[in-house]
Structures are given as C-alpha cells and as structure tokens.
Write a protein that holds these residues in place. Structure first.
Motif, PDB file in Angstrom:
ATOM      1  N   LYS A 117       0.822  -1.214   0.000  1.00 39.94           N
ATOM      2  CA  LYS A 117       0.000   0.000   0.000  1.00 39.94           C
ATOM      3  C   LYS A 117       0.856   1.264   0.000  1.00 39.94           C
ATOM      4  O   LYS A 117       0.428   2.314  -0.487  1.00 39.94           O
ATOM      5  N   ASN A 118       2.046   1.179   0.593  1.00 34.85           N
ATOM      6  CA  ASN A 118       2.958   2.337   0.678  1.00 34.85           C
ATOM      7  C   ASN A 118       4.240   2.068  -0.104  1.00 34.85           C
ATOM      8  O   ASN A 118       5.321   2.535   0.276  1.00 34.85           O
ATOM      9  N   ALA A 119       4.133   1.315  -1.181  1.00 34.30           N
ATOM     10  CA  ALA A 119       5.312   0.809  -1.883  1.00 34.30           C
ATOM     11  C   ALA A 119       6.227   1.917  -2.392  1.00 34.30           C
ATOM     12  O   ALA A 119       7.448   1.868  -2.199  1.00 34.30           O
ATOM     13  N   PHE A 120       5.652   2.924  -3.039  1.00 37.17           N
ATOM     14  CA  PHE A 120       6.483   3.965  -3.644  1.00 37.17           C
ATOM     15  C   PHE A 120       7.350   4.667  -2.601  1.00 37.17           C
ATOM     16  O   PHE A 120       8.564   4.780  -2.760  1.00 37.17           O
ATOM     17  N   LEU A 121       6.711   5.121  -1.526  1.00 40.15           N
ATOM     18  CA  LEU A 121       7.440   5.841  -0.477  1.00 40.15           C
ATOM     19  C   LEU A 121       8.459   4.941   0.207  1.00 40.15           C
ATOM     20  O   LEU A 121       9.587   5.362   0.479  1.00 40.15           O
ATOM     21  N   THR A 122       8.085   3.694   0.493  1.00 43.57           N
ATOM     22  CA  THR A 122       8.990   2.769   1.183  1.00 43.57           C
ATOM     23  C   THR A 122      10.217   2.461   0.335  1.00 43.57           C
ATOM     24  O   THR A 122      11.357   2.511   0.823  1.00 43.57           O
ATOM     25  N   ILE A 123      10.002   2.154  -0.921  1.00 41.22           N
ATOM     26  CA  ILE A 123      11.129   1.832  -1.812  1.00 41.22           C
ATOM     27  C   ILE A 123      12.030   3.045  -1.990  1.00 41.22           C
ATOM     28  O   ILE A 123      13.258   2.948  -1.912  1.00 41.22           O
ATOM     29  N   PHE A 124      11.408   4.203  -2.219  1.00 46.06           N
ATOM     30  CA  PHE A 124      12.184   5.436  -2.398  1.00 46.06           C
ATOM     31  C   PHE A 124      13.044   5.727  -1.165  1.00 46.06           C
ATOM     32  O   PHE A 124      14.233   6.039  -1.272  1.00 46.06           O
ATOM     33  N   THR A 125      12.447   5.597   0.023  1.00 52.16           N
ATOM     34  CA  THR A 125      13.163   5.916   1.262  1.00 52.16           C
ATOM     35  C   THR A 125      14.285   4.926   1.535  1.00 52.16           C
ATOM     36  O   THR A 125      15.388   5.324   1.924  1.00 52.16           O
ATOM     37  N   THR A 126      14.012   3.635   1.345  1.00 46.62           N
ATOM     38  CA  THR A 126      15.056   2.638   1.611  1.00 46.62           C
ATOM     39  C   THR A 126      16.229   2.783   0.653  1.00 46.62           C
ATOM     40  O   THR A 126      17.369   2.470   1.010  1.00 46.62           O
ATOM     41  N   ARG A 127      15.971   3.271  -0.550  1.00 46.70           N
ATOM     42  CA  ARG A 127      17.059   3.512  -1.499  1.00 46.70           C
ATOM     43  C   ARG A 127      17.977   4.648  -1.030  1.00 46.70           C
ATOM     44  O   ARG A 127      19.162   4.691  -1.380  1.00 46.70           O
ATOM     45  N   LEU A 128      17.431   5.549  -0.244  1.00 43.66           N
ATOM     46  CA  LEU A 128      18.234   6.677   0.243  1.00 43.66           C
ATOM     47  C   LEU A 128      19.192   6.266   1.356  1.00 43.66           C
ATOM     48  O   LEU A 128      20.107   7.020   1.695  1.00 43.66           O
ATOM     49  N   ILE A 129      18.988   5.070   1.928  1.00 41.06           N
ATOM     50  CA  ILE A 129      19.806   4.613   3.053  1.00 41.06           C
ATOM     51  C   ILE A 129      20.729   3.492   2.573  1.00 41.06           C
ATOM     52  O   ILE A 129      20.292   2.347   2.401  1.00 41.06           O
ATOM     53  N   PRO A 130      22.010   3.781   2.336  1.00 40.36           N
ATOM     54  CA  PRO A 130      22.931   2.795   1.747  1.00 40.36           C
ATOM     55  C   PRO A 130      23.119   1.532   2.579  1.00 40.36           C
ATOM     56  O   PRO A 130      23.484   0.487   2.039  1.00 40.36           O
ATOM     57  N   LEU A 157      14.720   6.880  -8.666  1.00 36.15           N
ATOM     58  CA  LEU A 157      14.831   8.203  -8.040  1.00 36.15           C
ATOM     59  C   LEU A 157      15.581   8.124  -6.710  1.00 36.15           C
ATOM     60  O   LEU A 157      16.401   8.993  -6.389  1.00 36.15           O
ATOM     61  N   GLY A 158      15.287   7.085  -5.928  1.00 33.14           N
ATOM     62  CA  GLY A 158      15.930   6.942  -4.628  1.00 33.14           C
ATOM     63  C   GLY A 158      17.423   6.706  -4.709  1.00 33.14           C
ATOM     64  O   GLY A 158      18.161   6.963  -3.745  1.00 33.14           O
ATOM     65  N   LYS A 159      17.882   6.227  -5.843  1.00 28.26           N
ATOM     66  CA  LYS A 159      19.306   5.946  -6.008  1.00 28.26           C
ATOM     67  C   LYS A 159      20.134   7.182  -6.376  1.00 28.26           C
ATOM     68  O   LYS A 159      21.370   7.153  -6.316  1.00 28.26           O
ATOM     69  N   VAL A 160      19.477   8.253  -6.773  1.00 25.76           N
ATOM     70  CA  VAL A 160      20.196   9.429  -7.265  1.00 25.76           C
ATOM     71  C   VAL A 160      21.221   9.977  -6.265  1.00 25.76           C
ATOM     72  O   VAL A 160      22.396  10.176  -6.620  1.00 25.76           O
ATOM     73  N   PRO A 161      20.847  10.260  -4.998  1.00 28.27           N
ATOM     74  CA  PRO A 161      21.831  10.859  -4.074  1.00 28.27           C
ATOM     75  C   PRO A 161      23.079  10.008  -3.858  1.00 28.27           C
ATOM     76  O   PRO A 161      24.198  10.534  -3.874  1.00 28.27           O
ATOM     77  N   SER A 162      22.910   8.707  -3.639  1.00 30.45           N
ATOM     78  CA  SER A 162      24.076   7.865  -3.367  1.00 30.45           C
ATOM     79  C   SER A 162      24.964   7.711  -4.603  1.00 30.45           C
ATOM     80  O   SER A 162      26.197   7.662  -4.484  1.00 30.45           O
ATOM     81  N   MET A 163      24.375   7.674  -5.794  1.00 29.81           N
ATOM     82  CA  MET A 163      25.183   7.560  -7.006  1.00 29.81           C
ATOM     83  C   MET A 163      25.990   8.842  -7.246  1.00 29.81           C
ATOM     84  O   MET A 163      27.139   8.790  -7.682  1.00 29.81           O
TER      85      MET A 163
END
Length: 215
Positions: A117-130, A157-163
C-alpha cells in the motif's frame, strides 16, 4: 521448475565470469575514455547486477574517469538498470514461490500488505539509506504484488543521491582530496535526517500492524 533453474544457472555463470575477470574490467574502466560511455554504462549495469565488487568502488572509479557529473549519470544508469533487471528476473521466475512464503506467516503477510500500500514511499526511502542492502529491496519488491512501473520510478529516483556521492567521491579523490571531508559531512547529515525520518515512519507502520494483528 525449469524456468527457475535456468535463471539461477544463468545468474551463477555471469557471476563467476565477473569474479574471475573483475580486476580486468575495473582496469579497463579506469582507462576508458569518454567515448565509451555507453559501454561503460552496460558494464556498470552488469557489475551492479552481480555485486561481487562493491558498487561504491565501481561508482568511485567511474567518477574518477568521467568526472562528477557524467560519472554520476553513468553510475546511476548502471545501478538503476540493474535493480530493474533484478526485479524482472525474480518476478518472472520466482514470484509464485515467493507469494506462498510471504503469505504463510500472518505477521509477515500483514507487513507485506502495508508495504504494497505504501510501496512507492517505502522503496524510495530505503534507497536513500545505503546500509539497507539493495538486493533485499529488489527481491522483496519482486516477490510482492508491487507493480513494475512504481517500483522502477521509486527505485531509480531513490538511487540518485548515493550515485552522485560515489561518483563525486571518486572524482574528488582523483583531483582534490582535501574537499572530501566536506562531502562526507554533508552527506552524513543528509543520511542522518533520512534515517531518523525512516525509523519514525517504520515505527508508526509497525505499530499499526501490532494493533490490527491479534497475536
């Protein structure tokens, strides 16, 4: 069964090849010119898909070779495509098995439903945490009922900062190492904010699971 076995064998063969030829690939990337951007992006995708060599190392080498801007773009393309391909492999070959596992446990099934139900936000946020392994996010998303398009957009999108970080660090080490401390401080602050926000959100979600689950 043949489909599952075939995907596993293919994955294993490519992983073995990268294991034996990884150093040669890294050497080529260090000395590749900017005319090899497309090939480097393909190679980066393979190296991210089969993480025998840590991807931050790959991103640093690409950043040193291509500079912070182009290096970040190439690093991001490789990582984003690898996550999408991994999702497709698992979804195509193993989702039927995974759904049985996820639904077999009441608590896990409840968490999976909330995740979907919250897939977009959860995936995006977890990608921000290496520190959260990318492969776990890929596989869990593919085994669940998360749709391909929202997953691909949120993950990429979530991968942008770490890359950007990996490429910038690699470029900075090669050109001006003294500035590295400022990059680390800035990104460390960013990560702390994201991580605290994620923990608070996760605590709220899990509290809902506990309230609604009578065990």
């Amino acid at each position: 069964m043949k489909k599952k076995l075939g995907i596993a064998v293919m994955y294993l063969v490519v992983a073995i090849l990268i294991y034996f030829y990884g150093e040669s690939i890294l050497s080529w990337m260090r000395h590749s010119g900017k005319d090899s951007v497309v090939i480097t992006s393909i190679v980066a995708t393979l190296l991210a898909l089969f993480p025998i060599i840590p991807y931050p190392v790959i991103g640093g080498i690409i950043g040193a070779a291509y500079g912070p801007v182009l290096g970040a773009v190439v690093t991001w393309i490789g990582s984003a495509l690898a996550s999408i391909l991994m999702f497709m492999f698992v979804r195509f070959g193993y989702q039927d098995w995974g759904m049985k596992v996820l639904s077999s446990n009441k608590g896990l099934n409840k968490i999976t439903i909330l995740f979907e139900k919250n897939a977009f936000l959860t995936i995006f946020t977890t990608r921000l945490i290496p520190v959260i392994p990318s492969i776990l996010v890929n596989v869990y998303s593919a085994l669940s009922r998360v749709h391909f398009i929202p997953y691909s957009i949120a993950s990429s999108l979530g991968k942008v900062p770490s890359m950007i970080l990996f490429a910038t660090v690699g470029s900075t080490i090669a050109t001006n190492p003294k500035e590295l401390i400022y990059i680390i401080l800035f990104y460390g602050t960013f990560l702390a904010i994201v991580y605290i926000s994620y923990k608070l959100w996760r605590k709220r979600v899990l509290s809902k699971v506990k309230i609604k689950t009578p065990y």
